[in-house]
Design an enzyme around this catalytic site. Structure first.
Site, short mmCIF file in Angstrom:
data_model
loop_
_atom_site.label_atom_id
_atom_site.label_comp_id
_atom_site.label_asym_id
_atom_site.label_seq_id
_atom_site.Cartn_x
_atom_site.Cartn_y
_atom_site.Cartn_z
N SER A 200 0.79 -1.24 0.00
CA SER A 200 0.00 0.00 0.00
C SER A 200 0.82 1.29 0.00
CB SER A 200 -0.96 0.01 1.19
OG SER A 200 -2.02 -0.89 0.96
N TYR B 225 -10.78 2.00 5.72
CA TYR B 225 -9.73 1.85 4.72
C TYR B 225 -10.24 0.95 3.62
CZ TYR B 225 -4.94 1.03 2.98
OH TYR B 225 -3.79 0.96 2.21
N SER B 226 -10.11 1.38 2.36
CA SER B 226 -10.63 0.58 1.26
C SER B 226 -9.72 0.69 0.04
CB SER B 226 -12.04 1.04 0.88
OG SER B 226 -12.51 0.33 -0.25
N GLY C 171 2.78 -0.79 4.24
CA GLY C 171 2.24 -1.62 3.18
C GLY C 171 2.36 -3.09 3.52
#
Length: 354
Positions: free
Chosen positions: A75, A171-172, A307
């Protein structure tokens, strides 16, 4: 609770007698405690840099991991994508408070009410397609891990789901798939080409790639594993399931250079950087801005992103004083705890100046 824990950690570091930029002992502790098969870190403070790696590159063949090794950044990809979007804001091609419907008509249900800003800071309330079984690259997917996905396939899965009407921050990964498509609509180019043209080439990030359907990693790299319960090699996979939400590969030196350029004001305007650093409360131990996480430490806030992608954990942090920490961990039979990671962050950012 998290703040109390970090206060205890910083007290222990200070009592130990001075700031240590070498975090090898902490990395070795994580490996010894089955939190990692390999780990590497890079710490910079002004003109001083320390980098190191511990563990094994391959649990069957051995070998030392390289501090310059490549890894999947998961991420942290979102920060690159957000930077491109904010560059487009600076160029007048889009505004943060534009509804997504204005640029991608008919794509997103309720897109008249969802702004670009809400996509960037995860307040859109769009369902995360990775919540569905078989659609998360944080979990073992067998042979399906080599399958190729297209963004509209991922959105079809996302838009079939609903989040509870709870008013909470969610969070998406769906948000950044939509943002990747927005970049492509506004520029006429694949989002990865725009990341390369606008960020990677200007900064000389020669070891950072947008892999697309390519399943391998450049060499050198440490292998990533998943406990099933024995460790299974999860290194090779097609990361298109993550796409603009998390597919990129980089190195510690490249991530450090990127975060320093971004937070130092070299990639976007002052106004856009201020917007990027304007956070919303998440209830997850950090604030979330526009593709940036803000972590509160006892000595101040550090900025960056974390991430996760099966076999790889990444943390890229920088303080306003210019100190930075980039950390890549290949989890073993467990993931490192928040306490273990934050102990390293506190040691780097909160130790007294030497």
């Amino acid at each position: 609770m998290m703040q109390t824990m970090m206060n205890v950690l910083v007290a222990a570091v200070v009592a130990a007698g001075g700031q240590a930029v070498d975090v090898r002992p902490e990395l070795e502790e994580i490996v010894a405690g089955d939190g990692a098969t390999a780990a590497l870190a890079r710490v910079s403070d002004g003109g001083r840099t320390w980098s190191g790696a511990v563990g094994v590159r391959d649990i069957e063949r051995g070998g030392r991991p390289s501090p310059d090794g490549h890894f999947r950044i998961g991420s942290v990809t979102k920060t690159f994508v957000a930077t491109v979007v904010l560059q487009l804001v600076d160029e007048g091609k889009v505004r943060l408070d534009d509804p997504v419907e204005a640029h991608l008509p008919g794509l997103v249900p309720g897109g008249e009410q969802i702004t670009v800003r809400r996509l960037l800071n995860h307040t859109s309330h769009l369902y995360d397609y990775m919540s569905e079984p078989g659609y998360s690259t944080n979990r073992w997917r067998g042979d399906a891990r080599f399958r190729s996905y297209r963004p509209h396939e991922l959105l079809k899965v996302a838009f079939a789901g609903k989040l509870p009407d709870d008013g909470k921050w969610h969070y998406s990964n769906t948000n950044y798939v939509v943002l990747g498509l927005l970049v492509e609509k506004l520029t006429g180019n694949p989002y990865g080409e725009e990341v390369t043209r606008r960020i990677l080439r200007p900064l000389g990030l020669r070891h950072t790639v947008v892999p697309g359907d390519r399943s391998g990693l450049p060499s050198p790299h440490a292998k990533g594993y998943e406990p099933l319960p024995d460790l299974v090699d999860a290194t090779r996979m097609n990361p298109s399931l993550d796409w603009a939400a998390g597919e990129m590969i980089s190195t510690a030196a490249d991530l450090e250079r990127f975060m320093s350029a971004l937070l130092g004001g070299r990639l976007i305007s002052r106004a856009s950087l201020q917007a990027m650093r304007t956070t919303v409360e998440t209830g997850a131990g950090f604030g979330y801005g526009l593709g940036l996480q803000a972590y509160p430490l006892p000595c101040g806030t550090v900025w960056g992103h974390s991430g996760e992608l099966i076999g790889y954990l990444t943390f890229a942090f920088r303080s306003d004083s210019g100190k930075s920490l980039t950390l890549s961990i290949n989890p073993s039979t467990r993931n490192p705890s928040t306490a273990e990671v934050m102990e390293i962050a506190v040691k780097v950012f909160c130790g007294p100046a030497s």
